[in-house]
Every structure is written in structure tokens, then in C-alpha cells.
Design a protein around this motif. Structure first.
Motif, PDB file in Angstrom:
ATOM      1  N   GLU A 121       7.801  80.518 -19.424  1.00 44.71           N
ATOM      2  CA  GLU A 121       7.430  79.945 -18.129  1.00 44.71           C
ATOM      3  C   GLU A 121       5.955  80.151 -17.794  1.00 44.71           C
ATOM      4  O   GLU A 121       5.379  79.412 -16.986  1.00 44.71           O
ATOM      5  CB  GLU A 121       8.312  80.519 -17.021  1.00 44.71           C
ATOM      6  N   ASP A 122       5.336  81.157 -18.412  1.00 43.01           N
ATOM      7  CA  ASP A 122       3.908  81.389 -18.174  1.00 43.01           C
ATOM      8  C   ASP A 122       3.043  80.264 -18.737  1.00 43.01           C
ATOM      9  O   ASP A 122       1.880  80.104 -18.336  1.00 43.01           O
ATOM     10  CB  ASP A 122       3.457  82.717 -18.800  1.00 43.01           C
ATOM     11  N   LEU A 123       3.593  79.506 -19.671  1.00 41.11           N
ATOM     12  CA  LEU A 123       2.811  78.456 -20.329  1.00 41.11           C
ATOM     13  C   LEU A 123       2.850  77.131 -19.572  1.00 41.11           C
ATOM     14  O   LEU A 123       2.107  76.215 -19.915  1.00 41.11           O
ATOM     15  CB  LEU A 123       3.327  78.228 -21.752  1.00 41.11           C
ATOM     16  N   ILE A 124       3.687  77.030 -18.553  1.00 41.53           N
ATOM     17  CA  ILE A 124       3.805  75.777 -17.809  1.00 41.53           C
ATOM     18  C   ILE A 124       2.458  75.416 -17.194  1.00 41.53           C
ATOM     19  O   ILE A 124       1.843  76.206 -16.479  1.00 41.53           O
ATOM     20  CB  ILE A 124       4.884  75.888 -16.720  1.00 41.53           C
ATOM     21  N   GLY A 125       1.990  74.214 -17.519  1.00 39.63           N
ATOM     22  CA  GLY A 125       0.726  73.730 -16.973  1.00 39.63           C
ATOM     23  C   GLY A 125      -0.512  74.216 -17.687  1.00 39.63           C
ATOM     24  O   GLY A 125      -1.618  73.736 -17.394  1.00 39.63           O
ATOM     25  N   GLN A 126      -0.359  75.148 -18.610  1.00 39.44           N
ATOM     26  CA  GLN A 126      -1.519  75.654 -19.339  1.00 39.44           C
ATOM     27  C   GLN A 126      -1.926  74.684 -20.450  1.00 39.44           C
ATOM     28  O   GLN A 126      -1.071  74.206 -21.191  1.00 39.44           O
ATOM     29  CB  GLN A 126      -1.213  77.023 -19.950  1.00 39.44           C
ATOM     30  N   PRO A 127      -3.219  74.394 -20.609  1.00 35.91           N
ATOM     31  CA  PRO A 127      -3.653  73.581 -21.757  1.00 35.91           C
ATOM     32  C   PRO A 127      -3.257  74.292 -23.052  1.00 35.91           C
ATOM     33  O   PRO A 127      -3.643  75.445 -23.266  1.00 35.91           O
ATOM     34  CB  PRO A 127      -5.182  73.515 -21.597  1.00 35.91           C
ATOM     35  N   PHE A 128      -2.467  73.625 -23.879  1.00 33.55           N
ATOM     36  CA  PHE A 128      -1.898  74.264 -25.073  1.00 33.55           C
ATOM     37  C   PHE A 128      -2.445  73.586 -26.327  1.00 33.55           C
ATOM     38  O   PHE A 128      -2.412  72.361 -26.452  1.00 33.55           O
ATOM     39  CB  PHE A 128      -0.373  74.160 -25.037  1.00 33.55           C
ATOM     40  N   ILE A 129      -2.944  74.394 -27.245  1.00 34.46           N
ATOM     41  CA  ILE A 129      -3.454  73.879 -28.517  1.00 34.46           C
ATOM     42  C   ILE A 129      -2.380  74.108 -29.572  1.00 34.46           C
ATOM     43  O   ILE A 129      -1.955  75.243 -29.816  1.00 34.46           O
ATOM     44  CB  ILE A 129      -4.767  74.579 -28.911  1.00 34.46           C
TER      45      ILE A 129
ATOM     46  N   VAL B 163       8.134  72.395 -21.667  1.00 36.55           N
ATOM     47  CA  VAL B 163       7.438  71.438 -22.530  1.00 36.55           C
ATOM     48  C   VAL B 163       5.952  71.769 -22.450  1.00 36.55           C
ATOM     49  O   VAL B 163       5.346  71.660 -21.382  1.00 36.55           O
ATOM     50  CB  VAL B 163       7.673  69.980 -22.072  1.00 36.55           C
ATOM     51  N   PRO B 164       5.356  72.198 -23.556  1.00 36.57           N
ATOM     52  CA  PRO B 164       3.951  72.606 -23.489  1.00 36.57           C
ATOM     53  C   PRO B 164       3.037  71.450 -23.131  1.00 36.57           C
ATOM     54  O   PRO B 164       3.275  70.303 -23.517  1.00 36.57           O
ATOM     55  CB  PRO B 164       3.659  73.125 -24.906  1.00 36.57           C
ATOM     56  N   ASN B 165       1.989  71.760 -22.400  1.00 40.31           N
ATOM     57  CA  ASN B 165       0.977  70.776 -22.007  1.00 40.31           C
ATOM     58  C   ASN B 165      -0.045  70.681 -23.140  1.00 40.31           C
ATOM     59  O   ASN B 165      -1.159  71.203 -23.058  1.00 40.31           O
ATOM     60  CB  ASN B 165       0.307  71.214 -20.700  1.00 40.31           C
ATOM     61  N   THR B 166       0.368  70.009 -24.212  1.00 35.50           N
ATOM     62  CA  THR B 166      -0.462  69.950 -25.418  1.00 35.50           C
ATOM     63  C   THR B 166      -1.670  69.062 -25.175  1.00 35.50           C
ATOM     64  O   THR B 166      -1.541  67.860 -24.919  1.00 35.50           O
ATOM     65  CB  THR B 166       0.342  69.422 -26.618  1.00 35.50           C
ATOM     66  N   THR B 167      -2.841  69.658 -25.255  1.00 30.98           N
ATOM     67  CA  THR B 167      -4.095  68.926 -25.022  1.00 30.98           C
ATOM     68  C   THR B 167      -4.884  68.729 -26.305  1.00 30.98           C
ATOM     69  O   THR B 167      -5.860  67.978 -26.322  1.00 30.98           O
ATOM     70  CB  THR B 167      -4.971  69.686 -24.016  1.00 30.98           C
TER      71      THR B 167
ATOM     72  N   GLY C   8     -13.039  79.514 -27.705  1.00 28.82           N
ATOM     73  CA  GLY C   8     -14.059  78.779 -26.964  1.00 28.82           C
ATOM     74  C   GLY C   8     -13.615  78.307 -25.596  1.00 28.82           C
ATOM     75  O   GLY C   8     -14.406  77.709 -24.862  1.00 28.82           O
ATOM     76  N   GLY C   9     -12.360  78.565 -25.238  1.00 22.80           N
ATOM     77  CA  GLY C   9     -11.886  78.232 -23.896  1.00 22.80           C
ATOM     78  C   GLY C   9     -11.179  76.906 -23.768  1.00 22.80           C
ATOM     79  O   GLY C   9     -10.912  76.443 -22.653  1.00 22.80           O
ATOM     80  N   ALA C  10     -10.821  76.269 -24.893  1.00 20.62           N
ATOM     81  CA  ALA C  10     -10.184  74.946 -24.832  1.00 20.62           C
ATOM     82  C   ALA C  10      -8.710  75.011 -24.455  1.00 20.62           C
ATOM     83  O   ALA C  10      -8.119  73.987 -24.107  1.00 20.62           O
ATOM     84  CB  ALA C  10     -10.343  74.224 -26.166  1.00 20.62           C
ATOM     85  N   GLY C  11      -8.087  76.188 -24.542  1.00 21.78           N
ATOM     86  CA  GLY C  11      -6.681  76.290 -24.225  1.00 21.78           C
ATOM     87  C   GLY C  11      -6.093  77.581 -24.747  1.00 21.78           C
ATOM     88  O   GLY C  11      -6.824  78.498 -25.150  1.00 21.78           O
ATOM     89  N   VAL C  12      -4.756  77.661 -24.757  1.00 22.45           N
ATOM     90  CA  VAL C  12      -4.039  78.828 -25.266  1.00 22.45           C
ATOM     91  C   VAL C  12      -3.136  78.369 -26.402  1.00 22.45           C
ATOM     92  O   VAL C  12      -2.949  77.173 -26.628  1.00 22.45           O
ATOM     93  CB  VAL C  12      -3.206  79.497 -24.152  1.00 22.45           C
TER      94      VAL C  12
END
Length: 305
Positions: A188-196, A218-222, A237-241
Motif C-alpha cells: 500500500e505504500d507504493l500507491i501513487g508512487q512513480p514506479f520504475i 497496481v503500480p504507477n509504472t512511469t 537520480g530521483g525518477a522513481g522507486v
């Protein structure tokens, strides 16, 4: 009496089909154009088959020609398999070892494993290719490789695969990320997080997605990448987790927040060989050296409290 077919006729026939023109076939075979035409004419005469139509000065294969080509291509494919077998035998005699390694293990791990092997087997020529797990599997089956290091389990009766360096995935994020304040990360901590993510077809991505989906996330795959070092650099570099095997973090530990993830998503690397390897002595020695290096790395992996 009809003459027996000869290999040169068949090679000329195959070259014209594959390269489209007599001139190009002659160039590939390093002969003159009249020589190619003569070989084709003799082949048609000896087989009593019209293999080509002459259309505006070019040779266009007839249905008979295409049927014959299918058989010729199958036979030449068999010859290539024989050539691979010959190369395998020669490799064993000359002391050569061909190693396939997935990108995540293509840095210090394969260097240490190979160095340990060469310390015991000096003079052996080693070729190391960093490719995908699927390519390595195919390379083992076709005997283009002697040993492979992959992350996806292999279901093939001709390949022996043993797990190594098994470890749960860890959560990685930039050092200043808000989730770095937590000691344990949950789906649940990953909800809304930019995910690589890794490539959706990869074993790691499928395992991760299945676990998150089971918890309604559902991961927010960016971003999608296909190799671990690139993924870790983007996270740093800060693009996501992301979620990764801890070994792939490598030299970026001082640039990443690394946290335990629950529930556990276990990942193993696999040390693979062909079951009836003709290069058995060298393969055995390499696998033994690799096991020792892997065991040392597993012991040194920091625990995620």
C-alpha cells in the motif's frame, strides 16, 4: 544417364534463391555469373525439374524451385548443427569456455567468478557475453554456450539449473524520498508512487506485479528498463522507486535508500549448464568457483531489519 547432383549446384541454387539475382549469387560464391547460370542449368537438367522462370532477364523460382529450396534449407540447417557440434568438440580440446551472463551479474560478480576459475585453470580461454536470460537459455541448448547465469527458472530437460544467491526483493528509493523514513515498506505504500519496472515479460517484473496485484495494488509504472544497473541509476537520480534483488544495487548503496519489503518476494539467480556437456571438466571447475563466490556474497549481504 542423368548425372548425380553435386554440392556446387545446390549451393548455386540456394544462393540465387536467397540473394535474388545471379549477379549477387555469383558475388557471394566468388565465381562468374556464367558459372552460376551453368550450374543452375545443369541442376535443372539433372533433376528434370524447371526450377526457375526467366522473367525479364531474371530468375524467378517456380513452385518446384521453392519446394526444393525448403528441403535444401532444412539440410543446410542440419549442417550448421554439425558445425556447432564440431566447434563444441574443438572448444573442449583447446581449453575454451563460453559463458553467458545476465546484465545484473555482468560486473564484479562474473569478474570474481571467472578470476577464481582461471586461478585453478590457467591458460583456458574464456568468452563472456552479457545477454538476456532467454538468449542464454537458447545458447545453452544450441551449444553456443557452456555455462549460463540467469534469473528466470528454466524448464528444459536438457539444462541443469541450480539456484544461488536467493534473497527477498528490497525496496529502493532516492535517499531523500519520504518512504526512506520507514523501516519496512508494504504494497500500500507504493500507491501513487512513480514506479520504475523491469520489462513486463521479465521474470522479476512478473513476480513483483503478481504480488502487488494480490494485495490490490497496481503500480504507477512511469518507466520500464531492461537492465538492473540502468534501473538503479534512475532510482538514485530521483525518477522513481522500485523493487529489486539486493545484489543488483552494486556500487549505488551510498546513493539509495534500501528497505525491507513485505510480503516477501523471493528471487533466485540460477547457475546453468547443458545436461550432457562435452566440456564437462571446465564447466565443473567454473561452476565450483562460481558457487564459492556466490556463497561469499550471500553471507556478506546486509540483513534488512
Amino acid at each position: 544417364m542423368a548425372r548425380q547432383l553435386n554440392l556446387r549446384q545446390v549451393e548455386a541454387f540456394k544462393a540465387v534463391i536467397e540473394h535474388g539475382t545471379v549477379s549477387r549469387a555469383a558475388e557471394v560464391m566468388n565465381v562468374s555469373q556464367p558459372a552460376i547460370s551453368k550450374l543452375i542449368a545443369h541442376l535443372e537438367q539433372d533433376t528434370s525439374l524447371r526450377l526457375f522462370e526467366r522473367v525479364k532477364g531474371r530468375l524467378a523460382p517456380t513452385p518446384y524451385g521453392m519446394r526444393l529450396y525448403a528441403e535444401v534449407d532444412r539440410i543446410f540447417a542440419g549442417l550448421r548443427q554439425v558445425e556447432n557440434a564440431v566447434e563444441t568438440i574443438r572448444r573442449d580440446e583447446q581449453g575454451r569456455l563460453l559463458i553467458g551472463v545476465m546484465p545484473a551479474l555482468s560486473g564484479s560478480f562474473i569478474e570474481r567468478s571467472t578470476a577464481a576459475f582461471l586461478a585453478r585453470q590457467p591458460g583456458v580461454f574464456c568468452s563472456v557475453q552479457s545477454r538476456s536470460s532467454q538468449w542464454i537459455t537458447e545458447g545453452l541448448v544450441t551449444r553456443k554456450l557452456d555455462v549460463g547465469l540467469v534469473i528466470a527458472p528454466i524448464d528444459n530437460p536438457y539444462i541443469v539449473a541450480e539456484p544461488m544467491m536467493g534473497h527477498p526483493e528490497v525496496f529502493i528509493a532516492p535517499l531523500d524520498h519520504p518512504l526512506a523514513a520507514k523501516s519496512v515498506i508494504r504494497p500500500e505504500d507504493l500507491i501513487g508512487q512513480p514506479f520504475i519496472s523491469f520489462d513486463p515479460d521479465s521474470h522479476t517484473s512478473q513476480r513483483t506485479t503478481a504480488t502487488l496485484s494480490a494485495h490490490g495494488v497496481v503500480p504507477n509504472t512511469t518507466m520500464v528498463v531492461n537492465v538492473s544497473p540502468t534501473l538503479c541509476e534512475f532510482v538514485a537520480g530521483g525518477a522513481g522507486v522500485s523493487l529489486v534483488h539486493p545484489l543488483v544495487v552494486g556500487g549505488l548503496r551510498d546513493r539509495l535508500a534500501i528497505r525491507r519489503f513485505e510480503p516477501t518476494i523471493q528471487l533466485d539467480f540460477y547457475l546453468c549448464r547443458i545436461r550432457d556437456s562435452r566440456n564437462a571438466r571446465l564447466v565443473d571447475a567454473f561452476m565450483e568457483a562460481t558457487r564459492e563466490v556466490a556463497a561469499g556474497i550471500s553471507r556478506s549481504m546486509p540483513a534488512m531489519d
